[in-house]
Enzyme design. Structure first.
Site, PDB file in Angstrom:
ATOM      1  N   HIS B 131      41.069  50.594  31.291  1.00  0.00           N
ATOM      2  CA  HIS B 131      41.917  51.029  32.232  1.00  0.00           C
ATOM      3  C   HIS B 131      43.186  50.528  32.198  1.00  0.00           C
ATOM      4  CE1 HIS B 131      42.694  52.195  36.760  1.00  0.00           C
ATOM      5  NE2 HIS B 131      43.551  51.292  36.505  1.00  0.00           N
ATOM      6  N   GLU B 132      43.667  49.173  31.871  1.00  0.00           N
ATOM      7  CA  GLU B 132      44.857  48.997  31.614  1.00  0.00           C
ATOM      8  C   GLU B 132      45.446  49.548  30.266  1.00  0.00           C
ATOM      9  OE1 GLU B 132      46.464  47.594  33.969  1.00  0.00           O
ATOM     10  OE2 GLU B 132      44.773  46.810  35.367  1.00  0.00           O
ATOM     11  N   HIS B 135      46.654  52.884  30.979  1.00  0.00           N
ATOM     12  CA  HIS B 135      48.105  52.922  31.798  1.00  0.00           C
ATOM     13  C   HIS B 135      49.232  52.786  30.305  1.00  0.00           C
ATOM     14  CE1 HIS B 135      47.218  52.952  35.663  1.00  0.00           C
ATOM     15  NE2 HIS B 135      46.544  51.858  35.680  1.00  0.00           N
TER      16      HIS B 135
END
Lengths: 449, 174
Positions: B131-132, B135
């Site tokens: 997820h990170e 980004h």
């Protein structure tokens, strides 16, 4: 779809930066302001879907910013950010219209849900505003046709009185459009998003008027199998329109007077006092003052109803509107009847303008309808109109002559054609029995198809 | 092949890191390596909060980045992270930037008083890491059945898959 825009207002840079980064990951368009003044500057440039405002800021604090924001943007969605010990301020903020508040530091779960909820709320508010705008765009006066000075004066009065909450009495002969005027007053009033509830007092027997107005409890009278709300309750928040008010009985007059004074009533057979808030519009074709003088209408009720009087002029006083009205009805009925009438022949229009129209606009509409039933598209002709032609004229309106027999013959023929030769229906409209009609068909040699 | 460097700090098991690196290499097109020297977290410590400021850690990680096309640095920090306005964060990333960080502390069932569950911790860690990193490749939160879906608590992490949806996957390096 555009991502939502969020304005973060906080004097602490670290808070602004953290929230910018956090909301940025959601794809929201984030703007920041370090003070209330800066926030107002941004707001003057563009709107934001949601504002997050710190309550404690030097200079203009969050409460002041909230107040000034809501002055400029009444539907702004503002979430107040509070720190430990400022919850009292947050409660004040809620009272001043803040959407919600969050305590610093926020739980990410709480913040995500709150912003999601606020955006959903914002969406609903925006949708609501859009719907109201659409509704407002539908002219309240679309159905009222007329450009004569009398009608312009009347519509001007409608606009003025609509903004107030005053009781309105609409007077005018039958068929002059009193209900349309009542609906226009309601549609232009602040109550327009609530219902207008019409009651035709003249069409109901006295006992039913009471039940219609006040409703009844189960078992209040024979046949009252269920509790039923009355029109007064249904009109709560909106407008109650009592047509033919001159026809109500002395007892209903007393009951109505009490409701108008107390704004409360009980259902028939009930004890519960029901409070209501409605605007009252009444209409009558009778001379109420005369009825008061005759002792048939209560004076005190008359004064209650007669706060503002609107007078619908009879059609004979605004003959200049007849072409507009005739065209309007022709177009409307063409759509309804799927018969393409496109014009009214000059002789027919002349005839329409000369007729005194004792039945007013309603009679004119009926005349146009009859002409469209018996006539052939695309033109409405003088001979198809159920109005007498000019005395000594060229006979355009009465090709069969003006003797009583000729008029009767033509009239019966027209009604027969209207009902496509159905004798039963034609006899009913002519208010004669079928045998008489058969005799007349035979006597005049009339066509049934 | 772009590189993904895992920079560690705080108490983390060696086995956990190796398994995480391997799982990441099965999803991402990167060569995943674990940096030898752990990161010094002391500049990010906030004594008032008793937590580490994740934005500061990101700054430290970004400083060590080589800037190689498509390569990324992922901090894996065995300490509780926060940003000033939030009570905690699972992780933080430089949107479209070279570095991201996450913490497995609040992903572990033991944080909530539940029995240790290594597999669940690894699964959650994989999801937060992806997820990170998503980004850092310019991806926002995604409403679909995707690892980029926002999750503000551990239960929500469990509900999303450990993979990118088709649309988000297009943003990853080939």
């Amino acid at each position: 779809m555009d991502k939502a825009s969020i304005l973060v207002v906080d004097d602490e840079k670290v808070v602004r930066d953290s929230l910018t980064r956090w909301f940025g990951e959601y794809g929201y368009r984030v703007s920041t302001a370090g003070s209330g003044k800066e926030a107002l500057g941004l707001l003057s440039e563009r709107p934001f879907d949601v504002m997050l405002v710190d309550i404690k800021m030097p200079g203009m604090d969050g409460l002041e910013l909230l107040r000034r924001t809501r002055e400029a943007v009444p539907d702004a969605v503002v979430i107040i950010m509070t720190a430990y010990g400022t919850v009292d301020y947050a409660v004040q903020a809620l009272k001043q219209g803040a959407y919600d508040f969050v305590k610093k530091p926020f739980d990410p779960d709480d913040l995500a849900r709150l912003v999601e909820k606020a955006l959903e709320h914002r969406g609903l508010v925006a949708e609501n505003i859009q719907l109201k705008r659409s509704l407002d765009q539908v002219s309240q006066f679309d159905d009222i046709v007329g450009d004569s000075p009398e009608m312009r004066d009347l519509l001007e009065m409608v606009r003025n009185v609509a903004e107030t909450d005053s009781t309105v009495l609409i007077v005018g002969e039958s068929g002059t459009g009193k209900e349309l005027i009542a609906r226009a007053v309601h549609a232009a009033s602040p109550r327009r998003y609530m219902p207008i509830v019409p009651v035709s007092c003249g069409a109901l027997p006295d006992t039913l008027v009471e039940s219609e107005l006040f409703g009844h409890e189960k078992g209040a009278f024979t046949g009252a199998q269920y509790r039923r709300k009355g029109k007064l309750e249904l009109a709560d928040g909106g407008t109650l329109f009592l047509d033919e008010i001159g026809e109500i009985s002395p007892k209903t007059q007393v009951d109505l007077l009490r409701v108008l004074e107390e704004r409360a009533f009980t259902r028939l057979g009930g004890h519960e006092v029901i409070h209501v808030d409605f605007r009252l519009i009444t209409a009558t074709h009778r001379d109420l003052e005369q009825r008061v003088a005759e002792g048939k209408f209560r004076q005190d009720l008359f004064y209650r109803l007669n706060v503002v009087t609107l007078r619908c002029p009879p059609l004979r006083e605004r003959t200049g509107d007849i072409p507009l009205l005739a065209e309007h009805f022709m177009k409307k009925l063409s759509r309804q009847m799927s018969r393409r009438f496109e014009l009214i022949e000059p002789e027919a229009m002349e005839l329409l303008q000369r007729h005194p129209w004792p039945g007013n606009v309603r009679e004119l509409e009926n005349a146009i309808e009859r002409a469209m039933v018996v006539g052939t598209p695309p033109a409405i002709r003088a001979r198809d109109l159920p109005v007498p032609g000019p005395a000594g004229g060229e006979g355009a309106a009465r090709p069969g002559g003006t003797s009583l027999a000729a008029v009767e013959r033509e009239h019966i023929q027209r009604i027969l054609l209207k009902h496509r030769g159905n004798v039963t229906r034609a006899a009913r409209e002519l208010e004669i029995d079928r045998v008489t009609l058969y005799n007349k068909i035979k006597k005049y040699g009339l066509r049934r198809e | 092949m772009p590189r993904l460097t895992l920079v560690t700090a705080g108490p983390l098991g060696r086995g956990y890191l190796e398994r995480l690196a391997w799982r990441l290499s099965t999803v991402l097109p990167h060569a995943v390596i674990v940096a030898g020297a752990p990161l010094n977290l002391s500049p990010a410590w906030d004594p008032e909060r008793g937590q580490y400021h994740s934005t500061r850690i990101l700054e430290l990680l970004a400083r060590g980045e080589t800037g190689e096309e498509g390569s990324r640095t992922l901090g894996v920090v065995g300490e509780d992270l926060f940003v000033p306005i939030l009570t905690f964060v699972f992780g933080e990333a430089l949107l479209g930037g070279p570095a991201a960080v996450f913490s497995p502390v609040r992903l572990s069932p033991t944080f909530y008083g539940l029995p240790r569950n290594k597999d669940l911790l690894l699964e959650r860690s994989l999801k937060e890491a992806l997820h990170e990193l998503g980004h850092t490749f310019g991806l926002y939160h995604c409403p679909r059945d995707c690892v980029m879906r926002a999750s503000a608590n551990a239960d929500e992490v469990d509900l999303k898959p450990a993979r990118f949806c088709e649309a988000c996957a297009r943003a990853l390096p080939a």
